[in-house]
Design a protein around this motif. Structure first.
Motif, PDB file in Angstrom:
ATOM      1  N   UNK A   1      45.639  84.503 -54.184  1.00 21.36           N
ATOM      2  CA  UNK A   1      46.769  84.040 -53.383  1.00 21.36           C
ATOM      3  C   UNK A   1      47.803  83.335 -54.260  1.00 21.36           C
ATOM      4  N   UNK A   2      47.344  82.613 -55.277  1.00 17.19           N
ATOM      5  CA  UNK A   2      48.272  81.916 -56.177  1.00 17.19           C
ATOM      6  C   UNK A   2      49.162  82.898 -56.913  1.00 17.19           C
ATOM      7  N   UNK A   3      48.581  83.902 -57.503  1.00 16.60           N
ATOM      8  CA  UNK A   3      49.384  84.828 -58.298  1.00 16.60           C
ATOM      9  C   UNK A   3      50.307  85.666 -57.422  1.00 16.60           C
ATOM     10  N   UNK A   4      49.947  85.860 -56.147  1.00 20.51           N
ATOM     11  CA  UNK A   4      50.799  86.626 -55.237  1.00 20.51           C
ATOM     12  C   UNK A   4      52.082  85.881 -54.887  1.00 20.51           C
ATOM     13  N   UNK A   5      52.118  84.568 -55.119  1.00 15.89           N
ATOM     14  CA  UNK A   5      53.313  83.772 -54.817  1.00 15.89           C
ATOM     15  C   UNK A   5      54.365  83.846 -55.917  1.00 15.89           C
ATOM     16  N   UNK A   6      53.998  84.312 -57.092  1.00 15.83           N
ATOM     17  CA  UNK A   6      54.936  84.307 -58.218  1.00 15.83           C
ATOM     18  C   UNK A   6      56.247  85.043 -57.931  1.00 15.83           C
ATOM     19  N   UNK A   7      56.220  86.257 -57.347  1.00 16.48           N
ATOM     20  CA  UNK A   7      57.493  86.939 -57.102  1.00 16.48           C
ATOM     21  C   UNK A   7      58.448  86.156 -56.211  1.00 16.48           C
ATOM     22  N   UNK A   8      57.912  85.447 -55.204  1.00 16.45           N
ATOM     23  CA  UNK A   8      58.781  84.678 -54.312  1.00 16.45           C
ATOM     24  C   UNK A   8      59.492  83.568 -55.074  1.00 16.45           C
ATOM     25  N   UNK A   9      58.781  82.916 -55.970  1.00 22.07           N
ATOM     26  CA  UNK A   9      59.394  81.832 -56.741  1.00 22.07           C
ATOM     27  C   UNK A   9      60.535  82.356 -57.601  1.00 22.07           C
ATOM     28  N   UNK A  10      60.352  83.508 -58.191  1.00 25.76           N
ATOM     29  CA  UNK A  10      61.407  84.079 -59.037  1.00 25.76           C
ATOM     30  C   UNK A  10      62.554  84.633 -58.196  1.00 25.76           C
ATOM     31  N   UNK A  11      62.222  85.161 -57.010  1.00 22.70           N
ATOM     32  CA  UNK A  11      63.284  85.629 -56.123  1.00 22.70           C
ATOM     33  C   UNK A  11      64.200  84.491 -55.707  1.00 22.70           C
ATOM     34  N   UNK A  12      63.634  83.311 -55.503  1.00 24.09           N
ATOM     35  CA  UNK A  12      64.413  82.164 -55.054  1.00 24.09           C
ATOM     36  C   UNK A  12      65.167  81.482 -56.191  1.00 24.09           C
ATOM     37  N   UNK A  13      64.876  81.842 -57.436  1.00 23.25           N
ATOM     38  CA  UNK A  13      65.448  81.126 -58.573  1.00 23.25           C
ATOM     39  C   UNK A  13      66.735  81.749 -59.097  1.00 23.25           C
ATOM     40  N   UNK A  14      66.947  83.036 -58.901  1.00 22.94           N
ATOM     41  CA  UNK A  14      68.072  83.716 -59.536  1.00 22.94           C
ATOM     42  C   UNK A  14      69.418  83.390 -58.917  1.00 22.94           C
ATOM     43  N   UNK A  15      70.448  83.407 -59.734  1.00 28.98           N
ATOM     44  CA  UNK A  15      71.809  83.215 -59.217  1.00 28.98           C
ATOM     45  C   UNK A  15      72.292  84.473 -58.502  1.00 28.98           C
ATOM     46  N   UNK A  16      71.965  85.644 -59.056  1.00 32.55           N
ATOM     47  CA  UNK A  16      72.222  86.891 -58.339  1.00 32.55           C
ATOM     48  C   UNK A  16      71.007  87.112 -57.435  1.00 32.55           C
ATOM     49  N   UNK A  17      71.036  86.488 -56.285  1.00 32.96           N
ATOM     50  CA  UNK A  17      69.841  86.307 -55.485  1.00 32.96           C
ATOM     51  C   UNK A  17      69.751  87.327 -54.364  1.00 32.96           C
ATOM     52  N   UNK A  18      68.705  88.153 -54.399  1.00 33.75           N
ATOM     53  CA  UNK A  18      68.536  89.169 -53.377  1.00 33.75           C
ATOM     54  C   UNK A  18      68.290  88.552 -52.003  1.00 33.75           C
ATOM     55  N   UNK A  19      67.472  87.502 -51.952  1.00 29.70           N
ATOM     56  CA  UNK A  19      67.229  86.829 -50.677  1.00 29.70           C
ATOM     57  C   UNK A  19      68.525  86.211 -50.164  1.00 29.70           C
ATOM     58  N   UNK A  20      69.292  85.605 -51.062  1.00 25.23           N
ATOM     59  CA  UNK A  20      70.558  85.003 -50.660  1.00 25.23           C
ATOM     60  C   UNK A  20      71.522  86.023 -50.089  1.00 25.23           C
ATOM     61  N   UNK A  21      71.574  87.210 -50.690  1.00 27.36           N
ATOM     62  CA  UNK A  21      72.456  88.261 -50.181  1.00 27.36           C
ATOM     63  C   UNK A  21      72.028  88.676 -48.776  1.00 27.36           C
ATOM     64  N   UNK A  22      70.723  88.796 -48.559  1.00 27.67           N
ATOM     65  CA  UNK A  22      70.226  89.257 -47.263  1.00 27.67           C
ATOM     66  C   UNK A  22      70.420  88.223 -46.162  1.00 27.67           C
ATOM     67  N   UNK A  23      70.101  86.969 -46.442  1.00 28.28           N
ATOM     68  CA  UNK A  23      70.146  85.942 -45.393  1.00 28.28           C
ATOM     69  C   UNK A  23      71.461  85.172 -45.384  1.00 28.28           C
ATOM     70  N   UNK A  24      72.367  85.450 -46.340  1.00 27.41           N
ATOM     71  CA  UNK A  24      73.659  84.787 -46.353  1.00 27.41           C
ATOM     72  C   UNK A  24      73.600  83.350 -46.817  1.00 27.41           C
ATOM     73  N   UNK A  25      72.777  83.069 -47.818  1.00 25.20           N
ATOM     74  CA  UNK A  25      72.616  81.707 -48.319  1.00 25.20           C
ATOM     75  C   UNK A  25      72.864  81.690 -49.820  1.00 25.20           C
ATOM     76  N   UNK A  26      73.530  80.657 -50.290  1.00 27.67           N
ATOM     77  CA  UNK A  26      73.875  80.578 -51.700  1.00 27.67           C
ATOM     78  C   UNK A  26      72.665  80.187 -52.540  1.00 27.67           C
ATOM     79  N   UNK A  27      72.702  80.563 -53.804  1.00 30.25           N
ATOM     80  CA  UNK A  27      71.556  80.338 -54.697  1.00 30.25           C
ATOM     81  C   UNK A  27      71.226  78.869 -54.857  1.00 30.25           C
ATOM     82  N   UNK A  28      72.241  77.976 -54.841  1.00 27.30           N
ATOM     83  CA  UNK A  28      71.943  76.564 -55.077  1.00 27.30           C
ATOM     84  C   UNK A  28      71.159  75.949 -53.922  1.00 27.30           C
ATOM     85  N   UNK A  29      71.302  76.493 -52.720  1.00 28.49           N
ATOM     86  CA  UNK A  29      70.469  76.032 -51.602  1.00 28.49           C
ATOM     87  C   UNK A  29      69.063  76.615 -51.717  1.00 28.49           C
ATOM     88  N   UNK A  30      68.988  77.874 -52.114  1.00 28.03           N
ATOM     89  CA  UNK A  30      67.672  78.490 -52.283  1.00 28.03           C
ATOM     90  C   UNK A  30      66.904  77.845 -53.421  1.00 28.03           C
TER      91      UNK A  30
END
Length: 668
Positions: A141-170
């Motif tokens: 379960x620990x290693x499965x969380x790694x992608x989420x942490x990296x998804x939330x860290x990028x400035x060109x943020x895929x999650x941010x594009x989808x949910x409409x939230x800026x990287x600094x909030x993520x």
């Protein structure tokens, strides 16, 4: 047990009815994916709603017109009221600690609960014969969380594009999901130590079992990352923090890759892929906007496309101006700026205080330490040249700068019926472009624009400053905005276009009276011509800096302080302020009154709830409240919005319209 024997753990049965390790990893991402999908749906609905409002030709475009949007508004209002709420700040040993809003906290807690449930589901952690099973489960379960942490860290943020939230909030979610990762990694290691400890094998295993040694090294590095990512440590030296964060990250990923069995190494490669995508996307875009080869049609010469002037300003501040920048941006966005000839190998985020139609990119930078102080020293050294105000500065008197961005997202303000903008000190560089953008849309509509560019009818602008010397920051922009609104009213008197501006002075040494008098509201002379500055640093939220305005006291050197909240501006027009704290109007000269006839200047600080309530009472549709400033001001505004939403029973059958809040902070 060696790596070969571990490779079959993903499919190994742990008992009847106990789900497999690979299955639980997939289930975790099913939950995460569902949450992202829900956020994406809300983002799409908000975009459709904004488009529908701007196409609405009725007198109340920001008011729901259908059963669907009325229901959506009701649900939105209920969720907002709960998610905007925050616990009161706590003061300990002279320091004030602020808490994040309950909405983001609830998301982090939900993620924590899901992770812990998956870690222990159908496993008896009190049974010593199941400790190895818990160790394996928590590791997977620990290693499965790694992608989420990296998804939330990028400035060109895929999650941010989808949910409409800026990287600094993520980034706030990035830090807390990393702490959740550390918790499960600690549980993973703890249960293995617990199992080995029965036979006093912990030291032996760490010395002889290579897999355990690598895993322990990964945990040590992760612990160091978590500790050094705490806000107080980050702010000790941001440049050093960034450098060590990158170095330790590489070490952590390498240790995890060496520790993980082959069957789960995909969870290491996925975040590496996200990191590469973020870096490549950022570097490609930065190459485009910074190399002149892509902008020959705009008359750019030389290798680099962007050159800036540095102008020193009062208050240890620097105005950085890039003429004809090679990028477009929206009001409220920010960029990362690098100038290697002044501050080598440093990149800082600053709010863009100008609009694209100005044909220049202006940044206001307060000299704190590091690169920002070098900017000010350079500007001060060359102030006879660069501070002259000459727009035709010779090229050899400018400096090459590198720009990355723009970044920053929020719901478009032009879709709201009423917009309330509150800024504390340097936070005005965020709210001023928002004000000017809406006014510019009003002006464009009067020039024969066929479509509606803004559904906004009313703007309430409040700026809290510490000293009257700051009033010149944006005097020219305020004059221009007020003149444009007067033109709009003359062109179409039947169209509602209202604006109310107030500036609150909380502490000004020049308001001090002679010793024989205790009155501290005395006539002021002129509004200074030289503006001071604002700096936005997303890693180091400047809204909390000491020079910003807070709701606390000032004047430690014995000067006058007027910090009492003004509950009703109209009620204190004829009163004065004593040093005991009574509020008063700060009188400006006749020339200043003529230049800014609709500007109210007061001594004291605003009562946010009263300011917001008066606007909401006139609102004929959804309103927006935008705040940028110190945490004290932000918390006050947030609590006021929650209180008024509950008091007015927003979208609960009373006819009161909703309130959208945007708190411009780097995380919480």
């Amino acid at each position: 047990m060696d790596g070969m024997s571990m490779s079959g753990m993903g499919d190994m049965s742990m008992g009847d009815g106990v789900p497999g390790l690979f299955y639980l990893q997939k289930m975790y991402w099913a939950v995460v994916g569902s949450a992202i999908a829900a956020g994406t749906v809300v983002n799409i609905l908000n975009r459709l709603l904004a488009r529908q409002r701007l196409r609405d030709s009725s007198l109340t475009p920001s008011k729901p017109k259908s059963l669907f949007f009325s229901t959506y508004a009701t649900l939105t209002a209920i969720v907002r009221e709960a998610s905007y709420a925050t616990l009161p700040p706590v003061s300990l040993h002279g320091r004030t600690y602020h808490f994040a809003p309950l909405g983001p906290v609830a998301i982090i807690l939900a993620n924590l609960v899901v992770v812990l449930v998956f870690c222990f589901y159908k496993l008896d952690s009190t049974n010593q014969w199941k400790w190895e099973d818990v160790g394996y489960r928590t590791g997977f379960i620990t290693i499965a969380q790694l992608p989420l942490i990296f998804l939330l860290a990028g400035r060109q943020n895929l999650i941010g594009i989808l949910v409409g939230m800026s990287y600094e909030r993520l980034n706030w979610f990035h830090r807390w999901t990393a702490r959740t990762l550390w918790l499960t990694a600690t549980i993973h290691m703890g249960f293995w130590f617990r199992d080995w400890g029965r036979y006093k094998y912990i030291t032996y295993e760490l010395r002889t079992y290579t897999l355990a040694t690598r895993g322990f090294a990964a945990w040590i590095i992760l612990t160091f990352i978590v500790i050094t990512s705490a806000a107080p440590i980050r702010r000790l030296g941001y440049e050093f923090f960034v450098l060590q964060h990158l170095v330790t990250f590489v070490g952590f990923i390498a240790a995890v890759w060496l520790h993980a069995p082959d069957e789960v190494k995909v969870w290491v490669w996925i975040p590496i892929g996200f990191l590469v995508f973020d870096r490549v996307a950022r570097y490609l875009w930065a190459t485009y906007i910074n190399l002149s080869i892509f902008h020959r049609s705009k008359g750019t010469t030389g290798l680099w496309a962007n050159r800036a002037t540095f102008t020193p300003l009062p208050g240890n501040a620097t105005r950085i101006t890039v003429e004809n920048p090679r990028l477009r941006w929206k009001a409220g966005q920010h960029i990362f700026l690098t100038c290697h000839s002044i501050a080598p190998l440093q990149s800082h985020p600053f709010t863009i205080s100008s609009l694209p139609e100005d044909n220049k990119l202006e940044l206001y930078v307060r000299a704190e330490k590091g690169g920002t102080r070098r900017f000010f020293r350079y500007a001060s050294k060359h102030h006879d040249i660069l501070g002259s105000g000459d727009r035709d500065t010779p090229r050899n008197q400018t400096r090459t700068v590198f720009i990355e961005g723009p970044y920053g997202r929020m719901r478009p303000l032009e879709q709201f019926d009423s917009v309330i903008l509150l800024a504390g000190g340097m936070g005005v560089t965020f709210t001023m472009p928002c004000l000017r953008d809406i006014v510019a849309r009003w002006r464009t509509e009067q020039t024969g624009q066929s479509t509606q560019l803004a559904a906004t009818k009313r703007i309430r602008f409040v700026w809290v400053v510490k000293s009257r010397t700051q009033l010149g920051w944006f005097e020219r922009q305020l004059q221009s905005a007020l003149a444009d609104i007067e033109q709009c009213k003359l062109a179409n008197p039947d169209l509602v276009r209202e604006i109310e501006l107030s500036i609150y002075i909380t502490c000004d040494e020049k308001l001090e009276q002679p010793a024989q008098s205790n009155l501290c509201a005395v006539p002021q002379t002129t509004i200074p011509d030289s503006p001071e500055v604002d700096e936005k640093t997303s890693e180091k939220p400047t809204a909390e800096e000491k020079d910003s305005v807070s709701v606390g006291g000032c004047g430690v050197d014995g000067t006058c302080c007027c910090t009492t909240a003004i509950e009703d501006e109209d009620a204190i027009r004829e009163t004065q302020c004593t040093c005991s704290g009574h509020a008063a109007p700060a009188i400006v000269s006749e020339s200043d009154t003529k230049s800014l006839p609709q500007l109210t200047v007061l001594s004291g600080r605003p009562h946010a709830r009263t300011v917001i309530r008066k606007v909401l009472e006139k609102a004929e549709g959804e309103s927006a409240v935008v705040v940028c400033g110190p945490r004290g001001l932000s918390d006050d505004v947030r609590r006021s919005v929650v209180y008024l939403s509950d008091e007015r029973a927003v979208h609960k059958g009373t006819g009161a319209q909703g309130v959208y809040l945007h708190d411009e902070q780097f995380g919480w």
